[in-house]
Design a protein around this motif. Structure first.
Motif, PDB file in Angstrom:
ATOM      1  N   ALA A   1       0.366   3.476   1.647  1.00 33.59           N
ATOM      2  CA  ALA A   1       1.528   2.742   2.146  1.00 33.59           C
ATOM      3  C   ALA A   1       2.107   1.939   0.997  1.00 33.59           C
ATOM      4  O   ALA A   1       1.371   1.304   0.238  1.00 33.59           O
ATOM      5  CB  ALA A   1       1.123   1.806   3.277  1.00 33.59           C
ATOM      6  N   ASN A   2       3.428   1.959   0.872  1.00 33.19           N
ATOM      7  CA  ASN A   2       4.101   1.206  -0.179  1.00 33.19           C
ATOM      8  C   ASN A   2       4.311  -0.223   0.301  1.00 33.19           C
ATOM      9  O   ASN A   2       4.981  -0.454   1.297  1.00 33.19           O
ATOM     10  CB  ASN A   2       5.447   1.863  -0.505  1.00 33.19           C
ATOM     11  N   ASN A   3       3.739  -1.186  -0.414  1.00 29.61           N
ATOM     12  CA  ASN A   3       3.897  -2.597  -0.067  1.00 29.61           C
ATOM     13  C   ASN A   3       4.912  -3.289  -0.966  1.00 29.61           C
ATOM     14  O   ASN A   3       4.999  -4.504  -0.971  1.00 29.61           O
ATOM     15  CB  ASN A   3       2.551  -3.329  -0.143  1.00 29.61           C
ATOM     16  N   GLY A   4       5.652  -2.513  -1.742  1.00 36.18           N
ATOM     17  CA  GLY A   4       6.729  -3.100  -2.536  1.00 36.18           C
ATOM     18  C   GLY A   4       6.472  -3.105  -4.027  1.00 36.18           C
ATOM     19  O   GLY A   4       5.350  -3.012  -4.493  1.00 36.18           O
ATOM     20  N   ILE A   5       7.578  -3.229  -4.747  1.00 37.09           N
ATOM     21  CA  ILE A   5       7.527  -3.326  -6.204  1.00 37.09           C
ATOM     22  C   ILE A   5       7.603  -4.799  -6.558  1.00 37.09           C
ATOM     23  O   ILE A   5       8.514  -5.504  -6.141  1.00 37.09           O
ATOM     24  CB  ILE A   5       8.697  -2.544  -6.843  1.00 37.09           C
ATOM     25  N   LYS A   6       6.637  -5.263  -7.293  1.00 38.62           N
ATOM     26  CA  LYS A   6       6.564  -6.675  -7.665  1.00 38.62           C
ATOM     27  C   LYS A   6       7.423  -6.932  -8.906  1.00 38.62           C
ATOM     28  O   LYS A   6       7.749  -6.011  -9.655  1.00 38.62           O
ATOM     29  CB  LYS A   6       5.102  -7.075  -7.939  1.00 38.62           C
ATOM     30  N   PRO A   7       7.798  -8.189  -9.138  1.00 37.63           N
ATOM     31  CA  PRO A   7       8.606  -8.491 -10.330  1.00 37.63           C
ATOM     32  C   PRO A   7       7.895  -8.050 -11.611  1.00 37.63           C
ATOM     33  O   PRO A   7       6.675  -8.130 -11.715  1.00 37.63           O
ATOM     34  CB  PRO A   7       8.750 -10.009 -10.284  1.00 37.63           C
ATOM     35  N   LYS A   8       8.685  -7.608 -12.570  1.00 40.07           N
ATOM     36  CA  LYS A   8       8.134  -7.177 -13.857  1.00 40.07           C
ATOM     37  C   LYS A   8       7.627  -8.390 -14.623  1.00 40.07           C
ATOM     38  O   LYS A   8       8.086  -9.507 -14.400  1.00 40.07           O
ATOM     39  CB  LYS A   8       9.214  -6.467 -14.658  1.00 40.07           C
ATOM     40  N   ALA A   9       6.702  -8.131 -15.536  1.00 30.29           N
ATOM     41  CA  ALA A   9       6.163  -9.203 -16.373  1.00 30.29           C
ATOM     42  C   ALA A   9       6.142  -8.731 -17.821  1.00 30.29           C
ATOM     43  O   ALA A   9       5.974  -7.543 -18.102  1.00 30.29           O
ATOM     44  CB  ALA A   9       4.759  -9.582 -15.922  1.00 30.29           C
ATOM     45  N   LEU A  10       6.354  -9.674 -18.717  1.00 33.04           N
ATOM     46  CA  LEU A  10       6.249  -9.419 -20.151  1.00 33.04           C
ATOM     47  C   LEU A  10       5.104 -10.268 -20.689  1.00 33.04           C
ATOM     48  O   LEU A  10       5.132 -11.493 -20.571  1.00 33.04           O
ATOM     49  CB  LEU A  10       7.555  -9.783 -20.862  1.00 33.04           C
ATOM     50  N   VAL A  11       4.097  -9.613 -21.248  1.00 38.52           N
ATOM     51  CA  VAL A  11       2.954 -10.313 -21.834  1.00 38.52           C
ATOM     52  C   VAL A  11       3.195 -10.375 -23.333  1.00 38.52           C
ATOM     53  O   VAL A  11       3.353  -9.345 -23.991  1.00 38.52           O
ATOM     54  CB  VAL A  11       1.631  -9.586 -21.505  1.00 38.52           C
TER      55      VAL A  11
ATOM     56  N   LEU B   1       5.657 -13.947 -19.256  1.00 38.46           N
ATOM     57  CA  LEU B   1       6.978 -14.256 -18.728  1.00 38.46           C
ATOM     58  C   LEU B   1       7.203 -13.347 -17.526  1.00 38.46           C
ATOM     59  O   LEU B   1       7.106 -12.123 -17.653  1.00 38.46           O
ATOM     60  CB  LEU B   1       8.059 -13.997 -19.779  1.00 38.46           C
ATOM     61  N   GLN B   2       7.455 -13.932 -16.380  1.00 33.15           N
ATOM     62  CA  GLN B   2       7.676 -13.135 -15.171  1.00 33.15           C
ATOM     63  C   GLN B   2       9.161 -13.058 -14.870  1.00 33.15           C
ATOM     64  O   GLN B   2       9.884 -14.052 -14.975  1.00 33.15           O
ATOM     65  CB  GLN B   2       6.936 -13.731 -13.985  1.00 33.15           C
ATOM     66  N   GLU B   3       9.598 -11.883 -14.474  1.00 34.52           N
ATOM     67  CA  GLU B   3      11.001 -11.658 -14.140  1.00 34.52           C
ATOM     68  C   GLU B   3      11.420 -12.569 -12.998  1.00 34.52           C
ATOM     69  O   GLU B   3      10.697 -12.755 -12.026  1.00 34.52           O
ATOM     70  CB  GLU B   3      11.206 -10.199 -13.744  1.00 34.52           C
TER      71      GLU B   3
ATOM     72  N   ARG C   1       4.926  -5.018 -18.012  1.00 38.23           N
ATOM     73  CA  ARG C   1       4.039  -4.681 -16.893  1.00 38.23           C
ATOM     74  C   ARG C   1       4.869  -4.611 -15.612  1.00 38.23           C
ATOM     75  O   ARG C   1       5.662  -5.504 -15.327  1.00 38.23           O
ATOM     76  CB  ARG C   1       2.937  -5.737 -16.768  1.00 38.23           C
ATOM     77  N   LEU C   2       4.674  -3.539 -14.843  1.00 37.34           N
ATOM     78  CA  LEU C   2       5.349  -3.353 -13.560  1.00 37.34           C
ATOM     79  C   LEU C   2       4.283  -2.975 -12.541  1.00 37.34           C
ATOM     80  O   LEU C   2       3.603  -1.958 -12.698  1.00 37.34           O
ATOM     81  CB  LEU C   2       6.401  -2.242 -13.667  1.00 37.34           C
ATOM     82  N   ARG C   3       4.117  -3.822 -11.523  1.00 36.84           N
ATOM     83  CA  ARG C   3       3.102  -3.586 -10.486  1.00 36.84           C
ATOM     84  C   ARG C   3       3.741  -3.006  -9.240  1.00 36.84           C
ATOM     85  O   ARG C   3       4.707  -3.563  -8.713  1.00 36.84           O
ATOM     86  CB  ARG C   3       2.413  -4.899 -10.118  1.00 36.84           C
ATOM     87  N   ILE C   4       3.190  -1.896  -8.761  1.00 42.44           N
ATOM     88  CA  ILE C   4       3.629  -1.302  -7.508  1.00 42.44           C
ATOM     89  C   ILE C   4       2.465  -1.442  -6.542  1.00 42.44           C
ATOM     90  O   ILE C   4       1.411  -0.837  -6.732  1.00 42.44           O
ATOM     91  CB  ILE C   4       4.014   0.182  -7.698  1.00 42.44           C
ATOM     92  N   GLU C   5       2.662  -2.284  -5.530  1.00 41.81           N
ATOM     93  CA  GLU C   5       1.605  -2.556  -4.553  1.00 41.81           C
ATOM     94  C   GLU C   5       1.530  -1.418  -3.546  1.00 41.81           C
ATOM     95  O   GLU C   5       2.529  -1.074  -2.911  1.00 41.81           O
ATOM     96  CB  GLU C   5       1.896  -3.853  -3.807  1.00 41.81           C
ATOM     97  N   THR C   6       0.342  -0.827  -3.409  1.00 35.90           N
ATOM     98  CA  THR C   6       0.119   0.194  -2.389  1.00 35.90           C
ATOM     99  C   THR C   6      -1.184  -0.100  -1.679  1.00 35.90           C
ATOM    100  O   THR C   6      -2.032  -0.849  -2.185  1.00 35.90           O
ATOM    101  CB  THR C   6       0.056   1.611  -3.003  1.00 35.90           C
ATOM    102  N   GLU C   7      -1.327   0.498  -0.510  1.00 33.96           N
ATOM    103  CA  GLU C   7      -2.532   0.303   0.288  1.00 33.96           C
ATOM    104  C   GLU C   7      -2.971   1.654   0.822  1.00 33.96           C
ATOM    105  O   GLU C   7      -2.153   2.431   1.305  1.00 33.96           O
ATOM    106  CB  GLU C   7      -2.212  -0.644   1.442  1.00 33.96           C
TER     107      GLU C   7
ATOM    108  N   ALA D   1      14.917  -3.008 -22.383  1.00 35.98           N
ATOM    109  CA  ALA D   1      14.550  -1.642 -22.001  1.00 35.98           C
ATOM    110  C   ALA D   1      14.026  -1.576 -20.568  1.00 35.98           C
ATOM    111  O   ALA D   1      14.238  -0.586 -19.872  1.00 35.98           O
ATOM    112  CB  ALA D   1      13.510  -1.095 -22.968  1.00 35.98           C
ATOM    113  N   MET D   2      13.375  -2.651 -20.121  1.00 36.29           N
ATOM    114  CA  MET D   2      12.825  -2.680 -18.757  1.00 36.29           C
ATOM    115  C   MET D   2      13.814  -3.256 -17.746  1.00 36.29           C
ATOM    116  O   MET D   2      13.512  -3.327 -16.560  1.00 36.29           O
ATOM    117  CB  MET D   2      11.528  -3.499 -18.739  1.00 36.29           C
TER     118      MET D   2
END
Length: 185
Positions: free
Chosen positions: A36-46, A116-118, A18-24, A87-88
Motif C-alpha cells: 500500500a502506498n502511504n505517500g511520498i515524503k518531502p525530499k531531503a538533502l544531506v 536540509l528538508q524540503e 534522499r526521497l522516501r516513499i512510504e509503503t506498507e 536536479a531534484m
C-alpha cells in the motif's frame, strides 16, 4: 550552495539527495508482495563539508543560520541554490534532524554534517489543494443539508399558508401516527 543570502563556505562539500516513499506490506504473514502506498515524503538533502580551524568564523555563521527562527519562533525557510537541489526539484528547505560537528583526527579542521528538508514539497502542495477542494465541496452554498429522517421535524416547525394548513390537517387526520403504524406492523 546558497541559502537565501548565505553562501555555504568550506571544502570537500558533498550533497546527497534522499526521497522516501512510504509503503506498507499488504501480505501480512504470506509471501505476497502487494504493498500500500502511504505517500511520498518531502525530499531531503544531506550535506557534508570540511571547515578548517583557521576559518572558525564560517562555522559560527553556519550555526547562526541553522538556529535562525522567524517572528513566530519557527525555523527559517530558505530558498536554496544548489545543483543537487535543482536536479531534484527542491526550491525551499529548512534545517532538520541533527547538525553534527566533529574534529577530524590529525587535521586542524571540522567535519560538518546536516540535513536540509524540503519545505512544501510538490506532494504536500497537491495534498493541501485536495483537502481545500474537499472542504469547499462539503460546505457548498452554505445551505443546510437535511437528511430524510430529520425532514419531518423541519416540516413541523414550518409555518403554512391557509390552504397548506387545511391540507396538513387532512393529511394528519387520515394518515396513521408513527405509534399506530408501528403497532400494526
Amino acid at each position: 550552495m546558497r541559502l537565501n543570502d548565505f553562501i555555504l563556505r568550506g571544502s570537500e562539500r558533498v550533497v546527497h539527495g534522499r526521497l522516501r516513499i512510504e509503503t506498507e506490506s499488504l501480505g501480512g504473514n504470506t509471501s505476497a508482495s502487494d504493498r500500500a502506498n502511504n505517500g511520498i515524503k518531502p525530499k531531503a538533502l544531506v550535506v557534508s563539508l570540511v571547515i578548517k580551524f583557521d576559518a572558525a568564523e564560517h562555522l559560527r555563521e553556519l550555526v547562526r543560520v541553522v538556529e535562525a527562527v522567524d517572528g513566530n519562533g519557527k525555523l527559517v525557510v530558505y530558498d536554496i541554490l544548489d545543483d543537487t537541489a535543482q536536479a531534484m526539484g527542491v526550491r525551499q528547505v529548512q534545517f532538520s534532524d541533527d547538525f553534527n560537528v566533529r574534529q577530524m583526527p590529525g587535521q586542524s579542521a571540522w567535519r560538518i554534517n546536516f540535513t536540509l528538508q524540503e519545505y512544501l514539497s510538490v506532494p504536500e502542495k497537491i495534498e493541501q489543494r485536495a483537502q481545500a477542494q474537499e472542504s469547499e465541496t462539503q460546505s457548498a452554498d452554505g445551505q443546510q443539508v437535511v437528511d430524510a429522517d430529520s425532514g419531518e421535524e423541519q416540516s413541523q416547525s414550518q409555518e403554512y399558508t391557509g390552504v397548506e394548513k387545511v391540507l396538513k390537517w387532512a393529511d394528519d387526520a387520515l394518515a396513521p401516527s408513527a405509534e399506530e403504524s408501528g403497532a400494526t406492523a
